[in-house]
Design an enzyme around this catalytic site. Structure first.
Site, PDB file in Angstrom:
ATOM      1  N   GLN A 258     -21.119  20.774  17.720  1.00 48.33           N
ATOM      2  CA  GLN A 258     -21.038  21.184  19.105  1.00 48.33           C
ATOM      3  C   GLN A 258     -20.969  22.722  19.136  1.00 48.33           C
ATOM      4  O   GLN A 258     -21.899  23.065  20.097  1.00 48.33           O
ATOM      5  CB  GLN A 258     -19.445  20.797  19.596  1.00 48.33           C
ATOM      6  CG  GLN A 258     -19.489  20.867  21.099  1.00 48.33           C
ATOM      7  CD  GLN A 258     -20.480  19.734  21.764  1.00 48.33           C
ATOM      8  OE1 GLN A 258     -20.342  18.779  21.309  1.00 48.33           O
ATOM      9  NE2 GLN A 258     -21.314  20.316  22.627  1.00 48.33           N
ATOM     10  N   HIS A 261     -24.850  24.375  19.244  1.00 45.63           N
ATOM     11  CA  HIS A 261     -25.807  24.062  20.394  1.00 45.63           C
ATOM     12  C   HIS A 261     -25.896  25.303  21.135  1.00 45.63           C
ATOM     13  O   HIS A 261     -26.998  25.614  21.620  1.00 45.63           O
ATOM     14  CB  HIS A 261     -25.029  23.067  21.603  1.00 45.63           C
ATOM     15  CG  HIS A 261     -25.549  21.704  21.148  1.00 45.63           C
ATOM     16  ND1 HIS A 261     -26.677  21.035  21.382  1.00 45.63           N
ATOM     17  CD2 HIS A 261     -24.956  20.470  20.802  1.00 45.63           C
ATOM     18  CE1 HIS A 261     -26.925  20.023  21.095  1.00 45.63           C
ATOM     19  NE2 HIS A 261     -25.727  19.446  20.828  1.00 45.63           N
ATOM     20  N   GLU A 326     -16.217  16.532  27.549  1.00 40.97           N
ATOM     21  CA  GLU A 326     -17.515  15.733  27.830  1.00 40.97           C
ATOM     22  C   GLU A 326     -17.529  14.708  26.739  1.00 40.97           C
ATOM     23  O   GLU A 326     -17.877  13.586  26.611  1.00 40.97           O
ATOM     24  CB  GLU A 326     -18.789  16.766  27.664  1.00 40.97           C
ATOM     25  CG  GLU A 326     -20.146  16.271  27.507  1.00 40.97           C
ATOM     26  CD  GLU A 326     -21.125  17.003  27.023  1.00 40.97           C
ATOM     27  OE1 GLU A 326     -20.884  18.540  26.578  1.00 40.97           O
ATOM     28  OE2 GLU A 326     -22.348  16.941  27.134  1.00 40.97           O
ATOM     29  N   HIS A 327     -17.270  15.397  25.257  1.00 45.70           N
ATOM     30  CA  HIS A 327     -17.214  14.221  24.244  1.00 45.70           C
ATOM     31  C   HIS A 327     -15.603  14.374  23.581  1.00 45.70           C
ATOM     32  O   HIS A 327     -15.108  15.316  23.684  1.00 45.70           O
ATOM     33  CB  HIS A 327     -18.175  15.018  23.073  1.00 45.70           C
ATOM     34  CG  HIS A 327     -19.560  15.367  23.402  1.00 45.70           C
ATOM     35  ND1 HIS A 327     -19.929  16.252  23.940  1.00 45.70           N
ATOM     36  CD2 HIS A 327     -20.640  14.143  23.410  1.00 45.70           C
ATOM     37  CE1 HIS A 327     -21.353  16.224  24.277  1.00 45.70           C
ATOM     38  NE2 HIS A 327     -21.758  15.257  24.132  1.00 45.70           N
ATOM     39  N   ASP A 360     -25.320  11.362  19.994  1.00 50.34           N
ATOM     40  CA  ASP A 360     -26.384  12.250  20.480  1.00 50.34           C
ATOM     41  C   ASP A 360     -27.993  11.344  20.240  1.00 50.34           C
ATOM     42  O   ASP A 360     -28.814  11.881  21.010  1.00 50.34           O
ATOM     43  CB  ASP A 360     -26.469  13.500  19.787  1.00 50.34           C
ATOM     44  CG  ASP A 360     -25.208  14.097  20.008  1.00 50.34           C
ATOM     45  OD1 ASP A 360     -24.589  14.067  21.304  1.00 50.34           O
ATOM     46  OD2 ASP A 360     -24.643  15.085  19.359  1.00 50.34           O
ATOM     47  N   HIS A 419     -22.345   0.867  71.462  1.00 49.64           N
ATOM     48  CA  HIS A 419     -21.821   0.150  70.405  1.00 49.64           C
ATOM     49  C   HIS A 419     -21.232  -1.131  70.793  1.00 49.64           C
ATOM     50  O   HIS A 419     -21.436  -2.250  70.579  1.00 49.64           O
ATOM     51  CB  HIS A 419     -21.109   0.898  69.456  1.00 49.64           C
ATOM     52  CG  HIS A 419     -21.612   1.941  68.579  1.00 49.64           C
ATOM     53  ND1 HIS A 419     -22.309   3.183  69.156  1.00 49.64           N
ATOM     54  CD2 HIS A 419     -21.782   2.046  67.194  1.00 49.64           C
ATOM     55  CE1 HIS A 419     -23.034   3.692  68.246  1.00 49.64           C
ATOM     56  NE2 HIS A 419     -22.465   3.225  66.976  1.00 49.64           N
TER      57      HIS A 419
END
Lengths: 434, 434
Positions: A258, A261, A326-327, A360, A419
């Site tokens: 991670q 990145h 996220e993960h 991934d 209506h």
């Protein structure tokens, strides 16, 4: 790296600051992006070529915007065979998962005699933005394009900037594998504008997906409403839950996968074993000595990394839900037990042999996931991003007699006379054929 | 009203301008909204009370923000029994449809031995914005709150401005029927800020839904990312497809039911019968003589209304798909045949006895729908807005041996060494327990 223990008195303060630290600064490119979009809308191809010359050092004509089949073939021929084979493994698995994800239409008739339902249809045209240069990940091309294909999107157009005119063979190979052959060598806000408004060369699309820099993100924000967009991704994060039975080096590598990145990425270890936490921290330092992207990973681990020692796994679930990562990796004997208590996470990786990197590339589920705590309310990319629903109601006079009067009461209470009349006049009318 | 015939030479130009005419001006409230949100974020309740005094002429203290159970009871006691009963009919039907809409979790093990799936979970907390005064529709309270409840959202907070302190009994009755009891008498950008950032009195939510004016819409845009938001609704539209067998007055009323919402609303008739088109246009004028909201409806019909005469129903389907209308009525003998050709519409109403007003109140499907051609890529509000997916992957050493190597190749090609090592080191390691 921050070290926290749930049994410490200052845990809450430390944990709260962990959740708050990564607010990213907005790039303040609103005004120039507004100008670029206005120019593209007004002048079309001409503006796109102008900006491409200025930002990408590439002189283009409208005729040269699109990458030709010959160029595509020549580029793909440069890709080693094992990479093409790996792309195919990944693509096949991504397609299979997303096919399983396709929702079903629904239809039922209720006791009042109304038939109700919803029907899914695909978008007609989707634009895929792919960053140029180092930020171009062929795996992301697959993850963005294949769900659209599986959903049934007929037209998929891709924009990828090629600074100085240099093509990225593996990106083009991924596009080819995903069946994308309408590819333009343009990028930035001008590419987003071209896809949203259309130009003489590029027909407009209905939705734009794919990652990009601050200019691309701002352009997507500004065209939202005219076209759909995907969520604007922030920095990425992982929470690894691991007991002391794990190999500290493997846990360290997962955290570093991670961290490598992006300097803003966040890696968090949650463990019940303080001695194991030390061993992992040591292994991280060891790996940083040789890792090719050590500079980035070191900054991320130093500034945003964390090790949290918990006294129970259910306490871990509470922390995970507050982080909404996220993960999430769960490296325990019984990962399902803890996973059952997790309410907020983009994607989970269960067991000691399922690192995030599987997801991934080759797992099958999408790797475009909600970042920065947005898993509280958002999901990963999926076929749902390329489908929409039309609900429907069908009924005859009898059904209208049963449900209509309540509608007349509510429409009247809301002051919407036409209506109310549209229902009551139907019920009163003898003219209307069944 | 614009009259078009597909057989005319100038049809394309006229139709294209019909699609383009309703671009709304943005209210240019970005800067004041930014200031309000910053103040609410910094000063919390104090700022909310200040703005409420200024904009709603209502002096509040934090203790007085929330509407009490006693106030709620007193207000609901003012609602006539037939309206409470009608609300209950509507709510029961909306709940039933949205329960049928709930998606299923998914899980399968593939031939490589990886178990893949996705799990749906609800959001923890949702904020519901309800406009004050005339724009407050009790039916919209049901349409926004009930799908959240059905999805399993535990906390639903509602903000409704009460200018001068006046409560809207029917809105509160709808809230009560939907099980919403956390209601704050605040509105505008300050209410959106309070729900997004949280204050001492109002805990933050994960997503904000519900219609609002330009200030509310801009505030939602600005807090997007921190929380989820629903789509920003534009002016509403209907396409009514009707053959000459219909009662022209009923078709006219359906067109006017749309037009009476808003001067920017758009009502379009598509028919194959030019003489019938004339009769409908005449009936519209006739109804406008007595309709209570005639002024609004007349402006809408004059500026944005249209009658299109087609030579075939399949030609009608093409036009519908280009319009991508929010609402579509098909008043033909076989509505399903034409509906099968429709790709883009928010909601469809099939048959001669199913006016849109049924769907606005008591049909069951949601009446919060994609406006202004966004049905090309967007859907109506649903349980999906209050759910998110966590995908998962579970695997053992054998599965990793099968799919891992392709991941190593791709990670290496992308220059992400720790990603590659997180897989290859696991495969090489003898240490790791199964």
């Amino acid at each position: 790296m921050k070290r926290l223990d749930t049994r410490s008195a200052d845990f809450e303060a430390g944990f709260a600051s962990l959740l708050d630290t990564r607010e990213t600064e907005s790039g303040r490119v609103d005004a120039p992006v507004t100008a670029i979009l206005a120019a593209v809308r007004e002048k079309g191809d001409e503006a796109v070529c102008d900006y491409t010359a200025r930002f990408d050092r590439l002189e283009l004509t409208p005729e040269r915007m699109r990458i030709t089949a010959d160029e595509m073939m020549a580029a793909v021929a440069l890709v080693p065979g094992d990479q093409l084979a790996a792309l195919d493994v990944a693509a096949t698995r991504i397609e299979r998962f997303h096919r399983a994800q396709m929702p079903q239409d629904m239809r039922f008739t209720d006791e009042e005699g109304l038939t109700l339902g919803q029907r899914w249809t695909s978008l007609d045209a989707v634009g895929l933005y792919v960053p140029g240069g180092k930020a171009a990940y062929p795996s992301s091309v697959l993850m963005n394009a294949l769900p659209a294909r599986v959903a049934g999107v007929a037209r998929l157009a891709m924009c990828v900037p090629t600074p100085g005119g240099v093509l990225n063979p593996l990106v083009l190979a991924a596009a080819r594998r995903a069946g994308v052959d309408e590819i333009y060598r343009i990028g930035g806000a001008q590419a987003v504008g071209a896809m949203a408004f259309g130009t003489k060369t590029i027909a407009p699309v209905d939705r734009i997906v794919g990652p990009g820099n601050a200019w691309v993100a701002e352009a997507k924000r500004q065209v939202f409403g005219r076209v759909g967009i995907d969520s604007i991704a922030g920095p990425s994060e992982v929470v690894v839950v691991a007991d002391g039975k794990n190999d500290p080096r493997l846990v360290a590598l997962d955290l570093l996968a991670q961290a490598e990145h992006d300097e803003l990425a966040q890696s968090i270890l949650i463990t019940d074993d303080a001695a194991f936490a030390d061993r992992v921290a040591g292994a991280v330092e060891q790996e940083l000595k040789t890792l090719s992207r050590a500079e980035i990973a070191r900054a991320s681990w130093r500034d945003f990394g964390a090790v949290i020692v918990v006294s129970s796994w259910s306490g871990a679930a509470d922390l995970i839900n507050r982080i909404a990562p996220e993960h999430l990796e769960i490296m325990l004997d019984d990962p399902a037990a803890l996973f059952a208590q997790v309410r907020h996470a983009g994607a989970a990786f269960l067991g000691r042999f399922c690192p995030e990197a599987v997801g991934d590339y080759v797992g099958g589920p999408n790797h475009v996931l909600p970042t920065s705590r947005t898993a509280r309310f958002a999901s990963g990319l999926s076929v749902y991003d390329f489908l929409k629903r039309t609900t429907f109601i069908e009924g005859d006079r009898t059904a209208l007699e049963r449900v209509g009067p309540a509608g007349v009461v509510l429409a009247t209470a809301e002051g919407l006379e036409a209506h109310a009349l549209s229902i009551s006049a139907r019920l009163a009318s003898g003219h209307n054929p069944e």
